[in-house]
Motif scaffolding. Structure first.
Motif, PDB file in Angstrom:
ATOM      1  N   ALA A 191       0.636  -1.363   0.213  1.00 14.67           N
ATOM      2  CA  ALA A 191       0.020  -0.016  -0.139  1.00 14.67           C
ATOM      3  C   ALA A 191       1.266   1.266   0.033  1.00 14.67           C
ATOM      4  O   ALA A 191       0.277   2.643  -0.682  1.00 14.67           O
ATOM      5  CB  ALA A 191      -1.254   0.349   1.510  1.00 14.67           C
ATOM      6  N   GLN A 192       1.628   1.343   0.745  1.00 18.07           N
ATOM      7  CA  GLN A 192       2.656   2.525   0.518  1.00 18.07           C
ATOM      8  C   GLN A 192       3.489   2.499  -0.631  1.00 18.07           C
ATOM      9  O   GLN A 192       3.825   3.571  -0.685  1.00 18.07           O
ATOM     10  CB  GLN A 192       3.488   1.957   2.298  1.00 18.07           C
ATOM     11  CG  GLN A 192       4.492   3.450   2.194  1.00 18.07           C
ATOM     12  CD  GLN A 192       5.207   3.265   3.724  1.00 18.07           C
ATOM     13  OE1 GLN A 192       6.291   2.239   4.039  1.00 18.07           O
ATOM     14  NE2 GLN A 192       5.360   4.307   4.810  1.00 18.07           N
ATOM     15  N   LYS A 193       3.648   1.837  -1.164  1.00 13.50           N
ATOM     16  CA  LYS A 193       4.069   1.508  -2.405  1.00 13.50           C
ATOM     17  C   LYS A 193       3.278   2.158  -3.328  1.00 13.50           C
ATOM     18  O   LYS A 193       4.041   2.957  -4.235  1.00 13.50           O
ATOM     19  CB  LYS A 193       4.358  -0.175  -3.256  1.00 13.50           C
ATOM     20  CG  LYS A 193       5.482   0.171  -4.376  1.00 13.50           C
ATOM     21  CD  LYS A 193       6.071  -1.387  -4.299  1.00 13.50           C
ATOM     22  CE  LYS A 193       6.584  -1.070  -5.832  1.00 13.50           C
ATOM     23  NZ  LYS A 193       7.197  -2.489  -7.106  1.00 13.50           N
ATOM     24  N   GLU A 194       2.683   1.928  -3.652  1.00 14.26           N
ATOM     25  CA  GLU A 194       1.524   1.966  -4.599  1.00 14.26           C
ATOM     26  C   GLU A 194       0.041   3.422  -4.344  1.00 14.26           C
ATOM     27  O   GLU A 194      -0.351   4.003  -4.691  1.00 14.26           O
ATOM     28  CB  GLU A 194       0.632   1.326  -4.669  1.00 14.26           C
ATOM     29  CG  GLU A 194       1.023  -0.209  -4.961  1.00 14.26           C
ATOM     30  CD  GLU A 194       1.056  -0.493  -6.803  1.00 14.26           C
ATOM     31  OE1 GLU A 194       0.612   0.478  -7.286  1.00 14.26           O
ATOM     32  OE2 GLU A 194       2.086  -1.290  -7.085  1.00 14.26           O
ATOM     33  N   ASP A 195       1.270   3.911  -3.145  1.00 14.40           N
ATOM     34  CA  ASP A 195       0.046   5.377  -2.070  1.00 14.40           C
ATOM     35  C   ASP A 195      -1.393   4.977  -2.400  1.00 14.40           C
ATOM     36  O   ASP A 195      -2.084   5.530  -2.104  1.00 14.40           O
ATOM     37  CB  ASP A 195       0.855   6.117  -3.717  1.00 14.40           C
ATOM     38  CG  ASP A 195       0.010   8.040  -2.508  1.00 14.40           C
ATOM     39  OD1 ASP A 195       0.531   7.741  -1.586  1.00 14.40           O
ATOM     40  OD2 ASP A 195      -0.105   8.685  -3.586  1.00 14.40           O
TER      41      ASP A 195
END
Length: 327
Positions: A191-195
């Motif tokens: 989720a952090q990677k995909e914002d």
């Protein structure tokens, strides 16, 4: 109240929000419009600017009460609603263009707004996440200006991971608490990677993590904590986070020893907020006192590394074997 950005949206929302499943009435009790207004006012006064609801909550009365409230408070209140659980049967085939458009229009009417801030699919069957047409429909609603953003509420981590294959997904709502720790392993990193924003629901495990219950506690017949412990009506993961009640009480007693108090609700909320990937936590409230209590987490210092390790150890000893692999 501290704010965090909700994924790829432009929303800076309060890290403690308001869940409205039981807005204006405890589980199983009639809806009380006056109490609903009082709860919303209390949340607003405490700096909460994000409200999570659904078209099925109190048969649409939750959305309507929120709609009336936001008309009187125009400044930066964000409302996330959900759709899909009105389907009967709740089947994959029901997630079609006609129904999704109807759900969106009904929520627009109930909230009395021109655009929905965030429309979330409401824990649909797993097969829905493998149907690109569903997410194309949501893209179309966004292009048409009916919704500003869309996301998903999920039961399973694998559903959240699949949802992020669709670039329009702005948020994932998932059960995350001291008794449901698996999302922090893989989902949060992706989720952090995909914002993509993370909305943590059922943060107190249906009240189990408040520390107020014991083996003699009872619940009325209309309360899901009475009738859904084994998933009789919907996913058992929504009730006490799927934890067997008696085993949960044992784990709670150990948590009380760590934090040296019988009232552990604020520590349970703070534990969730220790994860930077979480945008907001959405405890519910059936009365204003609960709102006022929940926001006190902002005054609590960060948990220590040792406390975090001890919470994980309790999870691994009492909960993990039964729960970890299920959702």
């Amino acid at each position: 109240m501290k704010n965090r950005r909700l994924g790829k949206t432009e929303f800076n929302i309060s890290e403690v929000a308001l869940g409205t499943w039981q807005l204006g009435g405890r589980w199983g009790d009639p809806f009380d419009e006056k109490e609903a207004r009082n709860i919303l006012e209390a949340a607003y006064e405490k700096g909460i600017n994000f409200i999570d609801t659904a078209d099925v909550y109190n048969g649409g009365k939750s959305e309507k009460a929120i709609g009336e409230f936001i008309k009187a408070h125009k400044d930066n209140i964000y409302v996330a609603t959900k759709c899909g659980r009105r389907l009967d049967p709740h089947a994959t085939s029901g997630y079609n263009e006609a129904n999704i458009r109807r759900f969106a229009e009904d929520s627009l009417k109930n909230l009395d707004v021109e655009k929905l801030d965030l429309l979330q699919l409401h824990c649909p069957p797993t097969e829905v996440f493998h149907n690109p047409e569903v997410f194309y429909i949501l893209d179309c609603l966004k292009q048409e200006g009916k919704i500003l953003n869309y996301g998903v509420s999920v039961e399973r981590i694998e559903e959240g991971l699949k949802a992020m294959d669709y670039k329009g997904v702005a948020s994932i709502q998932i059960i995350f608490n001291m008794f449901r720790q698996r999302p922090a392993e893989v989902l949060f990193e992706r989720a952090q990677k995909e914002d993509v924003g993370i909305i943590a629901r059922v943060p107190l495990a249906s009240g189990l993590l408040t520390g107020k219950f014991d083996e003699n506690s009872t619940f009325n017949s209309g309360d899901h904590r009475f009738y859904n412990r084994n998933g009789e009506r919907f996913s058992k993961g929504e009730t006490f986070s799927g934890v067997e009640y008696e085993k949960g009480l044992m784990a709670v007693n150990k948590l009380k020893e760590i934090f040296k108090t019988d009232q552990i609700a604020l520590y349970a909320l703070k534990w969730i907020l220790m994860f930077d990937e979480v945008t907001t936590v959405i405890p519910g409230a059936s009365r204003t006192a609960q709102v006022n209590t929940n926001v006190e987490v902002e005054k609590l210092p960060d948990l220590t590394d040792e406390q975090m390790k001890q919470v994980k150890a309790i999870y691994e000893e009492y909960i993990k074997e039964d729960i970890h692999h299920l959702w």
